[in-house]
Design a protein around this motif. Structure first.
Motif, PDB file in Angstrom:
ATOM      1  N   LEU A 147       0.828  -1.209   0.000  1.00  0.00           N
ATOM      2  CA  LEU A 147       0.000   0.000   0.000  1.00  0.00           C
ATOM      3  C   LEU A 147       0.861   1.257   0.000  1.00  0.00           C
ATOM      4  O   LEU A 147       0.576   2.230  -0.703  1.00  0.00           O
ATOM      5  N   PHE A 150       2.360   1.745  -3.400  1.00  0.00           N
ATOM      6  CA  PHE A 150       1.328   2.246  -4.322  1.00  0.00           C
ATOM      7  C   PHE A 150       1.115   3.745  -4.116  1.00  0.00           C
ATOM      8  O   PHE A 150       1.059   4.522  -5.076  1.00  0.00           O
ATOM      9  N   ASN A 320       1.528  -3.580  -7.240  1.00  0.00           N
ATOM     10  CA  ASN A 320       1.490  -3.483  -5.783  1.00  0.00           C
ATOM     11  C   ASN A 320       0.064  -3.546  -5.257  1.00  0.00           C
ATOM     12  O   ASN A 320      -0.188  -4.131  -4.203  1.00  0.00           O
ATOM     13  N   MET A 321      -0.885  -2.967  -6.002  1.00  0.00           N
ATOM     14  CA  MET A 321      -2.271  -3.064  -5.576  1.00  0.00           C
ATOM     15  C   MET A 321      -2.783  -4.502  -5.725  1.00  0.00           C
ATOM     16  O   MET A 321      -3.575  -4.979  -4.909  1.00  0.00           O
TER      17      MET A 321
END
Length: 485
Positions: A147, A150, A320-321
């Motif tokens: 997170l 991101f 990354n998400m």
């Protein structure tokens, strides 16, 4: 191989099921508990549950592990681990219904069948809890770090004030304060399916973006460390990283418990079909990421390859998400058996009523605990190595073996050293392999017997040396780390 159960015996056992002596209250409790409340899963549930359980944070550390192992040992460890864990997972699937007319829905139930009611609990439950809670703690860290990555790529890009990792872990945990109240495995099937798709997606992005970026100028494939001690301990820790990546066996029986079973089609048939599909996906995720990632970046790769990759920004941000979505599902897969244990103790032993507010309280406490530990010790690489070696090696690599210790157990009784026997049982025979061997008893010096010993030697070495490397890395990171930074 030993005495096997014939198909006729199995059919007779199903056609004449044992008498259910449970009271109405006990039936209601079993219908309320997460593992036994639903048995209508399909074979593809097994596929994406197993992908979600296995492919997770570990795949992102494989290029880093390769940089500690080197090309030769690294490729060998990756391939051998894939073969061994597939074989041992097959054994777990077979053991689910190894007794005609009975299903071992939980890991500890199989342990109790092999070792006895009390000893089985002491052997299996502590080890299983270490694995499952350890995974959830690591996934708290992984979710928070992804997170943060991101956010930094999309909203910040070094142009705004950095936000602490602690806050991102709390954001990730907030999702689980909601999802953790889904009652059972089948109720999280949608989350698990999304997580499985995400695992294949971000793995593909990881190695695809690596290929797009190309080989790093002056790339070096030697060991990361320049000192002998660093090389040795790095090698140890990398073995733990690989062991962590191939985790997943601890929830196999619980996943299989959700599949219906009949004389014509026992649960092991659809379960194994799903496992095969899952392991194909595992190979498609693990091998390209590990080998291509190391090939492109050499020994400069980070312990999370997505941290190494920075361009194209939109693609790495999306990856990354995807990781965040995946570890949300993985967290729930590993948390469900823990929820079942807690609720079983509270309802069956402590006689609490099976109510929604009991579940609300216990599950929130668990999520808060894993969040707190993750915020306090967010050492991603070290956690992988430590938990991988200490917890996953026994439960993943040792589903075969330890025949000798089974014999030692009886010899110690001859000397009436019951205390020593108990220590051996708790310290060493905490391996699910003996569950298989205690029943099937392979002939000495047979292929199965030799296979057992090979797995024992590899697993014992891994269990001993991998936590050393992981613990050293944690200590080194702790020197400069500020709590809740």
């Amino acid at each position: 191989m030993g005495t096997q159960v014939s198909n006729d015996d199995l059919k007779n056992a199903y056609s004449k099921p044992p008498v259910d002596n449970r009271t109405e209250e006990e039936k209601a409790i079993d219908a309320w508990l997460p593992i036994t409340s639903s048995r209508n899963a399909k074979w593809w549930y097994s596929a994406f549950h197993n992908v979600t359980a296995m492919v997770g944070a570990g795949v992102l550390s494989l290029p880093y592990a390769m940089s500690q192992l080197g090309w030769g040992p690294g490729v060998a460890v990756m391939v051998i681990s894939w073969i061994i864990t597939l074989y041992t997972l097959w054994q777990m699937v077979e053991m689910h219904e190894m007794v005609p007319g009975k299903r071992f829905d939980r890991y500890h139930e199989l342990g109790q069948h092999a070792f006895g009611e009390k000893l089985g609990l002491w052997i299996v439950v502590p080890q299983q809890l270490v694995v499952e809670i350890g995974v959830d703690i690591v996934y708290m860290v992984t979710g928070g770090r992804s997170l943060k990555k991101f956010h930094d790529l999309v909203a910040c890009q070094d142009k705004c004030k950095q936000i602490k990792l602690t806050y991102f872990i709390m954001i990730f945990a907030s999702v689980h304060f909601v999802l953790s109240h889904l009652p059972n495995f089948n109720s999280i099937s949608g989350v698990s399916l999304a997580a499985a798709v995400m695992s294949l997606s971000y793995s593909t992005i990881a190695w695809g973006a690596s290929v797009d970026k190309g080989v790093t100028p002056d790339v070096q494939y030697g060991y990361r460390s320049t000192t002998t001690a660093g090389k040795v301990f790095g090698f140890f820790g990398a073995l733990g990283d690989v062991a962590f990546a191939y985790a997943g066996h601890n929830v196999v029986l619980e996943i299989q418990a959700t599949i219906p079973s009949t004389p014509e089609k026992p649960s092991k048939i659809p379960m194994w079909r799903g496992v095969i599909v899952a392991y194909i996906v595992v190979a498609l995720c693990y091998f390209p990421v590990a080998f291509i990632g190391f090939w492109m970046f050499g020994n400069t790769v980070d312990d999370n390859i997505l941290i190494t990759l920075n361009k194209p920004i939109w693609l790495i941000a999306m990856a990354n998400m995807f990781v965040v979505i995946h570890v949300i599902g993985s967290y729930q897969i590993y948390a469900m058996p823990v929820f079942d244990m807690m609720e079983t103790v509270l309802v069956k032993k402590l006689r609490f009523k099976p109510t929604w507010y009991l579940r609300f309280f216990t599950r929130n406490v668990y999520v808060a605990f894993t969040m707190f530990v993750g915020m306090t010790f967010p050492f991603f690489g070290g956690l992988l190595g430590f938990f991988g070696g200490f917890a996953f090696a026994p439960t993943t690599y040792f589903v075969r073996g330890f025949w000798l210790l089974h014999k030692i157990d009886f010899h110690l009784y001859l000397f009436k050293e019951k205390q020593i026997t108990l220590i051996i049982n708790i310290s060493f025979v905490q391996l699910p392999c003996i569950m298989w061997l205690a029943i099937y008893k392979p002939r000495k010096f047979s292929l199965s017997w030799f296979t057992n010993w090979i797995c024992i030697i590899l697993g014992v070495l891994l269990m001993i040396i991998a936590p050393i490397g992981g613990l050293r890395q944690i200590i080194m990171n702790a020197k400069t780390y500020k709590f809740y930074s």
